[in-house]
Design an enzyme around this catalytic site. Structure first.
Site, short mmCIF file in Angstrom:
data_model
loop_
_atom_site.label_atom_id
_atom_site.label_comp_id
_atom_site.label_asym_id
_atom_site.label_seq_id
_atom_site.Cartn_x
_atom_site.Cartn_y
_atom_site.Cartn_z
N LYS A 238 0.85 -1.19 0.00
CA LYS A 238 0.00 0.00 0.00
C LYS A 238 0.89 1.24 0.00
CE LYS A 238 -4.33 1.18 2.27
NZ LYS A 238 -4.96 1.17 3.59
C1 E4P Z 1 -8.18 1.65 3.90
O1 E4P Z 1 -7.53 1.35 2.93
C2 E4P Z 1 -8.02 2.94 4.59
O2 E4P Z 1 -6.79 2.99 5.21
C3 E4P Z 1 -9.13 3.15 5.58
O3 E4P Z 1 -10.35 2.70 5.01
C4 E4P Z 1 -9.23 4.56 6.09
O4 E4P Z 1 -10.42 4.71 6.83
P1 E4P Z 1 -10.70 5.97 7.76
O5 E4P Z 1 -10.88 7.18 6.89
O6 E4P Z 1 -11.96 5.61 8.50
O7 E4P Z 1 -9.50 6.10 8.66
#
Ligand code: E4P
Length: 214
Positions: free
Chosen positions: A83
């Protein structure tokens, strides 16, 4: 829409995986930090539970550092997806990793143009953040819809992961907007599962059954 779970908590992952509904996991540095455990150990444990793509995020800000971290992370298991944040250095790293056949998920996507750049750099997945866009008074689901249409028109095979999902409504809307995947927090999985009419229906069936056999 396929379902991923958005957590680094292995108990949550085990429980929802046991329902047979998840095909991948996403984590981020905040979710890992919340667990207070060693990063690589957590990723290793997650990859032993779920047989699909597991996103593990790099923390370097330069492309060279990101690639170095990625090369270590992919040693953990063959289902690791790297990621990478949506920056120019991130795109550089994605294109280097794509040439090495290493899968990437470009995160923190807030516009269709960022999505297009990430896809053209060779990302396997892009993660538009629905909830965080809604938080600033804009329409997160509209972004997913626009990206899905754009990728469809141009036969782009990068998959869209609707991220930052905060409610069951987000899940419905992301799936209707054409997202390939939704990454969903544990709490929202539980909200999707439960319905008061299911509970009262079961109670009614069981009490009718009891009465009949007495
Ligand atoms: C997933 O890939 C993200 O890191 C995550 O969904 C972020 O979510 P949030 O905006 O609730 O922190």
């Amino acid at each position: 829409m396929r379902l991923f779970i958005d957590t680094a908590n292995v108990d949550e992952i085990r429980e929802v995986a046991s329902w047979g509904v998840i095909s991948g996991v996403t984590t981020n540095p905040s979710l890992i930090a919340k667990e207070g455990r060693d990063f690589k150990q957590v990723i290793e444990e997650i990859s032993s539970i779920v047989n699909g793509p597991i996103s593990a995020e790099v923390i370097s800000e330069d492309a060279e550092g990101m690639v170095e971290e990625a090369l270590e992370l992919v040693k953990i298991s063959n289902n690791i997806v790297i990621k990478i944040p949506m920056t120019s250095e991130g795109l550089k790293a994605v294109s280097v990793l794509a040439k090495k056949d290493i899968k990437t998920n470009v995160t923190l996507i807030f516009s269709p143009l960022q999505g297009l750049l990430a896809a053209r750099a060779g990302a396997s997945y892009v993660s538009p953040f629905i909830g965080r866009i809604d938080d600033i008074g804009t329409d997160g689901v509209a972004l997913v819809e626009q990206m899905a249409e754009m990728f469809n028109i141009h036969n782009i095979d990068t998959e869209i992961i609707a991220a930052s999902i905060r409610s069951p409504k987000h899940v419905i809307d992301a799936s209707m907007a054409g997202s390939d995947i939704g990454t969903i927090p544990y709490k929202v999985f539980k909200q999707m599962l439960n319905h008061p009419l299911t509970d009262s229906g079961i109670r009614q069936f069981l009490s009718d059954w009891e009465k009949a056999i007495k």
